[in-house]
Design an enzyme around this catalytic site. Sequence first.
Site, PDB file in Angstrom:
ATOM      1  N   GLY A 296       0.800  -1.213   0.000  1.00  0.00           N
ATOM      2  CA  GLY A 296       0.000   0.000   0.000  1.00  0.00           C
ATOM      3  C   GLY A 296       0.836   1.268   0.000  1.00  0.00           C
ATOM      4  O   GLY A 296       0.363   2.316  -0.447  1.00  0.00           O
TER       5      GLY A 296
ATOM      6  N   GLU B   2       1.537   1.860  -3.584  1.00  0.00           N
ATOM      7  CA  GLU B   2       0.286   2.261  -4.225  1.00  0.00           C
ATOM      8  C   GLU B   2      -0.061   3.713  -3.892  1.00  0.00           C
ATOM      9  O   GLU B   2      -0.536   4.465  -4.750  1.00  0.00           O
ATOM     10  CB  GLU B   2      -0.838   1.322  -3.802  1.00  0.00           C
TER      11      GLU B   2
ATOM     12  N   GLU C  88       2.374  -8.482  -2.142  1.00  0.00           N
ATOM     13  CA  GLU C  88       1.103  -9.098  -1.742  1.00  0.00           C
ATOM     14  C   GLU C  88       0.978 -10.553  -2.165  1.00  0.00           C
ATOM     15  O   GLU C  88       0.329 -11.361  -1.467  1.00  0.00           O
ATOM     16  CB  GLU C  88      -0.068  -8.296  -2.331  1.00  0.00           C
TER      17      GLU C  88
END
Length: 255
Positions: free
Chosen positions: A106, A109, A129
């Site tokens: 994240g 991201e 992930e």
Amino acid sequence: MSKHVSVTKHDGVATVVIDNPPMNVLSNQVLTGLDDVFGQLETDDEVITIILTGAGDRAFMAGADIKEFLDEDVNQEAKDTHGVLNRIAAIPKPTIVLLNGFTLGGGLELALTCDLRIAEDHVQIGLPEVNLGLLPGGGGTQRLPKEIGIAKAKELMFTGSHISADEAYNIGIVNQVVKKSEGKEAANQLAHKVAGNSLQSLSRIKQLINNTEQVSLHEGLQQEKAAFKALFATQDSQEGIQAFIEKRKPEFNHR
């Protein structure tokens, strides 16, 4: 204001700091804090450019808070994350992210929603992930290929590997690599250089570039033509032209 997200302002530049020790993970509280702060900055007339970074030097953001996955509805969590990150990506002001430590999952991201990215040379970057039997759920499968191409993005996501700041620069994830502890100065210099320009111009440039993947070349050129014409009605364009003629630095009021 969230206890995990703070903001300071100076000369048109806002600096947003994520502080969720020890690794600044993207918890629900951090996500809510980012949403609140960027919502305020969007309408703050004093702010032209935004810097986003993490507290300390261990991590910009080492992914999501995995423990929360056990307690939350995953589909709702993904929906909320997308909403917040999309708003950050679309804010009509230039954004610069300073990666000052691990930038994983994240964290990457979130970094991909920013317009410009600076990494200190000790940074490790990746989307791990797949190692948890998951996939990047905060836009990574969509934003990363647009930055570095499909094949390289698949490699990073299929393997879950970390890459260095230098490799991230070579493949186009980051714009600059600087030495450890020099990132703040580099980000400030870049932010203030950008903030010296008119927000009337900056916001239109950002919108036009962001739209290139949603519209045809013909439609994009029409939008560019309309935006160029609209700028002539602004005070800043008149000031910029007059300053050029008078051979002086323009004084923009962002109107």
